[in-house]
Design a protein around this motif. Structure first.
Motif, PDB file in Angstrom:
ATOM      1  N   TRP A  48      17.872   0.284 -92.602  1.00 46.18           N
ATOM      2  CA  TRP A  48      16.695   0.654 -93.396  1.00 46.18           C
ATOM      3  C   TRP A  48      15.515   1.007 -92.499  1.00 46.18           C
ATOM      4  N   ARG A  51      15.384   4.587 -92.203  1.00 45.68           N
ATOM      5  CA  ARG A  51      15.363   5.338 -93.469  1.00 45.68           C
ATOM      6  C   ARG A  51      13.958   5.733 -93.903  1.00 45.68           C
ATOM      7  N   HIS A  54       8.684   1.542 -95.340  1.00 42.86           N
ATOM      8  CA  HIS A  54       8.736   0.661 -96.499  1.00 42.86           C
ATOM      9  C   HIS A  54       7.355   0.038 -96.664  1.00 42.86           C
ATOM     10  N   PHE A 175      13.722  -2.872-104.425  1.00 41.15           N
ATOM     11  CA  PHE A 175      14.834  -2.574-103.529  1.00 41.15           C
ATOM     12  C   PHE A 175      16.032  -3.504-103.726  1.00 41.15           C
ATOM     13  N   ILE A 207      19.636   3.903-102.980  1.00 38.47           N
ATOM     14  CA  ILE A 207      18.569   3.864-101.979  1.00 38.47           C
ATOM     15  C   ILE A 207      17.699   5.116-102.055  1.00 38.47           C
TER      16      ILE A 207
END
Length: 232
Positions: A48, A51, A54, A175, A207
């Motif tokens: 993550w 990715r 966040h 999430f 996701i």
């Protein structure tokens, strides 16, 4: 019909692991099943980090500045620095006149090309050396106590899963679905290879929705750049 009146649903690590195994058509039967699932969960959190940003892991940090010192270490849980600025005061104790001055981020090539990295003055730029523990280098280095504090927004690592029934994942509520789907996908590679393709499709779909939602709802203004040729 009355509703619960609560909005506190979350999952402990052992419940996340159970959900992952159940999606693979299995149940954890031994201590090693829990251990390998926890390892997969931590690897998922590492993925993550590749990715995107966040929002629940963005944190404002403060670093006291020292005159003549250009480079400062970040906390060990920092992955990258998003934005930075310095606070300036007329005197070290004059908090009423504190002003924040935004810094411009530069890359390694531009930083390495600077001829005198230890020149002093009012910092205007910063470079992030993304080692295992990132470091921030200011240019120019602060020259006096006028520039007292470096403030920066960091994107931090997701905390490790280290226990089971008395610990929850360091993950925002939105999430949870993709976390369970991701663990199921990771477990399928080890425990249920016949389900790998299905688990991967579900995970990538989950996701994508979570990342699309995990944004700041602000207006975007785009203006064209005008070009006027010199015809003289």
């Amino acid at each position: 019909m009355a509703t619960s009146g609560t909005a506190t649903f979350n999952l402990n690590i052992d419940e996340i692991i159970d959900e992952g195994y159940e999606r693979c058509g299995l149940m954890p039967m031994a201590g090693y099943d829990l251990k390998t699932a926890r390892r997969s969960l931590n690897l998922l959190f590492a993925d993550w980090g590749n990715r995107g940003i966040h929002l629940w892991k963005v944190e404002l940090n403060e670093q006291a500045l020292t005159a003549g010192t250009a480079t400062y270490a970040t906390p060990a849980n920092v992955n990258d620095v998003l934005e930075a600025y310095i606070s300036t005061t007329a005197t070290a104790s004059d908090n009423a006149n504190t002003q924040d001055v935004a810094l411009t981020k530069m890359d390694r090539s531009n930083y390495s090309a600077l001829p005198n990295k230890l020149a002093t003055g009012q910092p205007s730029q910063y470079y992030v050396d993304r080692q295992i523990v990132p470091k921030i280098s200011l240019y120019v280095a602060p020259d006096a106590s006028t520039y007292t504090v470096l403030k920066y927004y960091s994107i931090n690592r997701i905390e490790d899963a280290t226990a089971y029934n008395d610990q929850q994942a360091d993950v925002a509520y939105r999430f949870l679905p993709c976390m369970c789907a991701g663990l199921a996908y990771y477990l399928s590679m080890k425990k249920a290879p016949d389900r790998i393709e299905a688990m991967k499709l579900i995970y990538e779909d989950e996701i994508k929705r979570a990342l699309d939602e995990d944004g700041q709802r602000t207006s975007l203004y785009v203006s064209p750049q005008s070009y006027y040729p010199n015809l003289s």
